[in-house]
Design a protein around this motif. Structure first.
Motif, PDB file in Angstrom:
ATOM      1  N   MET A 127       9.463 -76.449 -48.060  1.00 40.37           N
ATOM      2  CA  MET A 127      10.341 -76.547 -46.487  1.00 40.37           C
ATOM      3  C   MET A 127      11.708 -75.794 -46.207  1.00 40.37           C
ATOM      4  N   HIS A 128      11.935 -74.303 -47.338  1.00 40.29           N
ATOM      5  CA  HIS A 128      12.714 -73.872 -47.326  1.00 40.29           C
ATOM      6  C   HIS A 128      11.763 -72.635 -46.748  1.00 40.29           C
ATOM      7  N   THR A 129      12.731 -72.604 -45.378  1.00 41.56           N
ATOM      8  CA  THR A 129      12.009 -71.632 -44.509  1.00 41.56           C
ATOM      9  C   THR A 129      12.465 -69.499 -44.686  1.00 41.56           C
ATOM     10  N   ALA A 130      13.541 -69.454 -44.214  1.00 35.17           N
ATOM     11  CA  ALA A 130      14.127 -68.977 -44.526  1.00 35.17           C
ATOM     12  C   ALA A 130      13.611 -67.461 -45.880  1.00 35.17           C
ATOM     13  N   PRO A 131      13.271 -67.520 -45.931  1.00 37.27           N
ATOM     14  CA  PRO A 131      12.313 -66.529 -46.866  1.00 37.27           C
ATOM     15  C   PRO A 131      11.027 -65.731 -46.071  1.00 37.27           C
ATOM     16  N   ARG A 132      10.461 -67.063 -44.924  1.00 37.98           N
ATOM     17  CA  ARG A 132       9.117 -66.171 -44.925  1.00 37.98           C
ATOM     18  C   ARG A 132       9.771 -66.159 -42.727  1.00 37.98           C
ATOM     19  N   ARG A 133      10.568 -65.757 -42.548  1.00 31.14           N
ATOM     20  CA  ARG A 133      11.084 -66.241 -41.520  1.00 31.14           C
ATOM     21  C   ARG A 133      10.382 -64.238 -40.335  1.00 31.14           C
ATOM     22  N   HIS A 134       9.676 -63.787 -41.609  1.00 30.64           N
ATOM     23  CA  HIS A 134       8.690 -62.366 -40.421  1.00 30.64           C
ATOM     24  C   HIS A 134       7.811 -63.318 -40.702  1.00 30.64           C
TER      25      HIS A 134
END
Length: 690
Positions: free
Chosen positions: A87-94
């Motif tokens: 659920m922590h998607t920030a590192p995959r924003r690209h």
């Protein structure tokens, strides 16, 4: 994680679902690229033997450049997809940008492959002498076309027909009318899916069309506004299984510290528990349940008879088969059996009934129309109506028609309701019984006999509703319901059935715990465990797959500790509330948005106003008195696999089955053979004074 959004459209995969496909594609492309480079270097000199050989060299070099570039981009995309947690998607924003770039690389790949196809088809490149270059070029072109076709099919499968990323993503969607329109869209999508999956059935039939709409409504109520993908749910089930294993270990420790149990003999004679106002009737015994379970098993015909004993079952059936029976005069009381009367032969073999004791047998099967039979049991002096459980696609549609429908019969409480599919099935059986007068015919020859209605699974649910309808006519009727569905009858009807229905549940059986309420509960628990999990999805799924293949519990380590939503935070918080959890990565409590943002607010509008309840909102429960069979010890703790008795039984509160259990045995414990063997195991235990 929330579904991946590309160009304003939602896909059926998340940004962390590209790890395993990316590794697979990278491996295949690397092998293919290495093979082409090796063959090109080995045969490059042979291009001089070809007319327009420079075309061939240019094409192969172009393929290697495209393959190499795509390989690098795929590796970068795969590494990016590994970052973060579920659920922590920030590192995959690209990931969406990289994925779009990856799609753009398909354009030159397609163009270059079209060029190679034209050159081959027109004979522009023609080689003389012994060289494998033309074969190599054809293989490369064919491979590229296969990859592109698979890619196109994958895009069609992953495309979400609902299109929009989330109903909560835009402020303009706070209008209550939006929820009604979105709900209608979900229902239409699910109805189309049902019709496609059931294309072998007559989708124009009125009965079938109504069933498809009801099933679509049920599925839409569960999955609408659920911004998860299939892999998220699979990972959540692995985590819930881990939590269940932890709870089992804790419960086992408590059982070792408490040396008390309820004996089978005490259960049969008294069976009184605090939640029961009166003890169960005398006829509700384990031995009786085992006896009548054989009749419920017999209704399945030959498939379950030969289950686990294929050759032995065939040999046992051989003497009862009637070859080419479809060309001979069949008994008028047996309908819709196959050409060799296999179902009837298995029925007689399981129940030890003679053909003269079979009053009416129907194997006709359609949506809302279940097979059943009426027989005379001289051993216990009862006329038996046994109804078959789920064994076909039509039965599955009947099971999934889980809306509430009224049950009308004399003496039932006002407002009695039950599972609609099983109410319809009970009406079908009732109509056939009235048309054939099968019960009356049996009773006329055995006037002192009682009446028993029984069934397993779908048959159990139908038997309960049918018993409620028959009670005014046969007040001393008894009903044995084996593994009935949890969402079967309304609370009023559940209380009314305690005097004539005995429900039997074995172990971790999924079906008696399955209801709309338990599915809503499971959906919210899925969100909770995904929020608290601090490991990437591909690791969770890998461990789950290994545990499935190796038949052992997943060993996910301390970082996979699953919090209990019921203890650490509200499962269904009040509107606008928030919850927190400890983040082991950063070492502090992190506040999250309310669960209202990830679940569908049934019965309430988005502004808090009350709306009309959906048909799936009616709570349904287990019927009658519940006999619960549990394992005395876990498989790991048994002293010997040859231990003859490892089951015990007690009267249970129906509320104990309001929650789905994710265990390896949740399907196996539902099988009719397992229920029969478990009841035999319990019934044959020696009496041990408590």
């Amino acid at each position: 994680m929330p579904a991946l959004v590309l160009l304003g459209h939602r896909c059926r995969l998340g940004s962390d679902d590209l790890v395993i496909p990316g590794i697979l594609e990278s491996t295949l492309r690397a092998i293919w690229l290495a093979l082409i480079i090796w063959l090109f270097i080995w045969h490059e000199i042979n291009t001089e033997l070809c007319i327009n050989g420079w075309h061939l060299r240019m094409y192969l070099i172009g393929v290697m450049v495209i393959l190499g570039s795509t390989l690098i981009l795929t590796i970068v995309l795969t590494c990016h997809s590994m970052r973060g947690t579920i659920m922590h998607t920030a590192p995959r924003r690209h990931v969406p940008l990289l994925l779009l770039l990856r799609f753009m690389f398909k354009i030159p790949e397609i163009v270059w492959n079209v060029v190679g196809t034209v050159w081959i088809a027109t004979g522009l490149v023609d080689c003389t002498g012994e060289t494998t270059l033309p074969i190599l070029m054809k293989a490369v072109v064919g491979y590229c076309w296969i990859v592109m076709i698979c890619f196109t099919l994958g895009m069609l499968v992953l495309f979400d027909p609902l299109g929009k990323p989330s109903k909560h993503s835009n402020a303009s969607e706070s209008d209550p009318n939006y929820f009604m329109e979105s709900s209608s869209t979900y229902i239409q999508v699910w109805e189309r899916r049902c019709r496609v999956l059931c294309c072998c059935l007559n989708t124009k039939d009125r009965n079938n069309s109504e069933a498809f709409r009801n099933v679509a409504d049920v599925l839409a109520s569960i999955f609408e506004d659920n911004n998860l993908v299939a892999s998220d749910i699979a990972a959540a089930l692995v985590l819930l299984r881990l939590k269940r294993k932890q709870e089992e270990q804790e419960a086992q420790v408590q059982r070792q510290n408490i040396n008390s149990s309820i004996s089978v003999r005490a259960l049969q004679l008294e069976g009184r528990l605090p939640f029961q106002q009166t003890p169960p009737p005398e006829w509700m015994k384990v031995g009786s349940a085992h006896h009548f379970m054989r009749f419920a098993l017999g209704s399945y015909g030959w498939p379950w008879f030969i289950y686990r004993r294929f050759w032995g079952g065939l040999c046992s059936l051989w003497s009862g088969l009637k070859c080419c029976a479809c060309c001979r005069a069949l008994p008028p009381s047996i309908l819709s059996d196959n050409c060799c009367m296999c179902h009837t032969a298995a029925l007689k073999a399981v129940t030890n009934l003679e053909e003269r004791n079979l009053i009416y047998v129907s194997f006709h099967n359609s949506i809302f129309q279940v097979p059943f039979y009426v027989a005379i049991d001289d051993e216990t002096e009862h006329v038996i109506v046994a109804i078959r459980g789920t064994l076909s696609l039509q039965d599955a549609i009947t099971d999934m028609t889980a809306l509430a429908a009224p049950v009308e019969a004399e003496g039932l409480p006002e407002g009695s309701q039950a599972h609609k599919g099983m109410v319809q099935a009970a009406k079908f059986v009732m109509q056939r019984l009235e048309e054939t007068r099968a019960i009356g015919v049996a009773m006329s020859s055995r006037s002192r006999y009682g009446l028993v209605v029984t069934g397993h699974s779908l048959g159990a649910g139908t038997a309960v509703v049918l018993s409620a309808m028959l009670r005014p006519q046969y007040p001393h009727l008894k009903c044995f319901a084996f593994s009935p569905p949890g969402g079967l009858v309304s609370q009023e009807l559940a209380s009314a059935t305690q005097s004539f229905v005995m429900s039997v549940i074995v172990g971790d059986d999924l079906v008696p715990r399955l209801s709309m309420n338990s599915l809503y509960d499971l959906r919210n628990k899925i969100m909770c465990v995904l929020e608290t999990c601090q490991k990437p999805k591909h690791e969770v799924l890998t461990q789950g797959l290994l545990s499935l293949c190796c038949k052992r519990s997943p060993n996910l380590g301390q970082d996979y500790a699953v919090e209990s939503p019921s203890q650490n935070r509200p499962l269904l918080p009040t509107p606008g509330s928030s919850y927190t959890y400890f983040n082991p990565v950063f070492g502090f409590h992190e506040e999250q948005e309310s669960l209202d943002d990830v679940r569908t607010p049934f019965g309430e509008g988005s502004d808090g106003s009350t709306t009309s309840a959906r048909p799936t909102d009616t709570p349904l429960f287990l019927p009658g008195r519940v006999l619960y069979c549990t394992q005395r010890t876990s498989p790991e703790e048994r002293s010997s696999e040859e231990e003859p008795h490892h089951w015990e039984a007690h009267w249970a509160d129906p509320q104990e089955f309001s929650e789905l259990l994710i265990t390896p045995n949740m399907m196996r414990h539902h099988l009719p053979k397992e229920v029969l063997e478990t009841l035999w195991d319990v019934a044959t235990q020696p009496f041990v004074p408590s």
